[in-house]
Design a protein around this motif. Sequence first.
Motif, PDB file in Angstrom:
ATOM      1  N   ALA A   1       0.830  -1.208   0.000  1.00 54.79           N
ATOM      2  CA  ALA A   1       0.000   0.000   0.000  1.00 54.79           C
ATOM      3  C   ALA A   1       0.866   1.261   0.000  1.00 54.79           C
ATOM      4  N   ILE A   2       1.931   1.260   0.773  1.00 61.79           N
ATOM      5  CA  ILE A   2       2.831   2.415   0.816  1.00 61.79           C
ATOM      6  C   ILE A   2       3.518   2.593  -0.529  1.00 61.79           C
ATOM      7  N   ARG A   3       3.988   1.515  -1.117  1.00 60.49           N
ATOM      8  CA  ARG A   3       4.646   1.615  -2.424  1.00 60.49           C
ATOM      9  C   ARG A   3       3.673   2.125  -3.489  1.00 60.49           C
ATOM     10  N   GLU A   4       2.436   1.735  -3.409  1.00 62.11           N
ATOM     11  CA  GLU A   4       1.425   2.228  -4.354  1.00 62.11           C
ATOM     12  C   GLU A   4       1.247   3.736  -4.190  1.00 62.11           C
TER      13      GLU A   4
ATOM     14  N   HIS B   1      10.287   7.802  -1.674  1.00 65.19           N
ATOM     15  CA  HIS B   1      10.577   6.407  -1.339  1.00 65.19           C
ATOM     16  C   HIS B   1      10.928   6.319   0.142  1.00 65.19           C
ATOM     17  N   LEU B   2      10.105   5.624   0.896  1.00 63.31           N
ATOM     18  CA  LEU B   2      10.342   5.402   2.313  1.00 63.31           C
ATOM     19  C   LEU B   2      11.078   4.084   2.480  1.00 63.31           C
ATOM     20  N   PRO B   3      12.298   4.107   3.023  1.00 63.14           N
ATOM     21  CA  PRO B   3      13.001   2.838   3.235  1.00 63.14           C
ATOM     22  C   PRO B   3      12.240   1.969   4.234  1.00 63.14           C
TER      23      PRO B   3
ATOM     24  N   VAL C   1       9.169  -9.008  -3.142  1.00 60.87           N
ATOM     25  CA  VAL C   1       8.038  -8.787  -4.044  1.00 60.87           C
ATOM     26  C   VAL C   1       7.159  -7.637  -3.544  1.00 60.87           C
ATOM     27  N   ALA C   2       7.007  -7.519  -2.233  1.00 60.97           N
ATOM     28  CA  ALA C   2       6.184  -6.461  -1.659  1.00 60.97           C
ATOM     29  C   ALA C   2       6.844  -5.094  -1.760  1.00 60.97           C
ATOM     30  N   GLY C   3       8.163  -5.060  -2.005  1.00 61.79           N
ATOM     31  CA  GLY C   3       8.846  -3.782  -2.171  1.00 61.79           C
ATOM     32  C   GLY C   3       9.679  -3.341  -0.993  1.00 61.79           C
TER      33      GLY C   3
END
Length: 74
Positions: A9-12, A20-22, A40-42
């Motif tokens: 959800a955050i990557r979306e 980009h939040l590490p 896969v989730a990022g």
Amino acid sequence: MDGVEATAAIREAEKITGKHLPMVAMTAPALNGDQDRCIVAGMDGYVSKPTRSMELFALIRAFASPNPATNSVL
């Protein structure tokens, strides 16, 4: 929502913001496939418990650099 779902959800949302939040996964004793699911989730990094302090410190140092978006440490 678990960590993998939250990461997705955050990557979306980042597609809109351009930021980009590490994110680093910290899991209970690792199961086969856990790290792959996180990739896969990022997520940018992965550690399993029991956590080794040197491994955790290395992740923190990597993401404390001026451009953490390029510091994937998986």
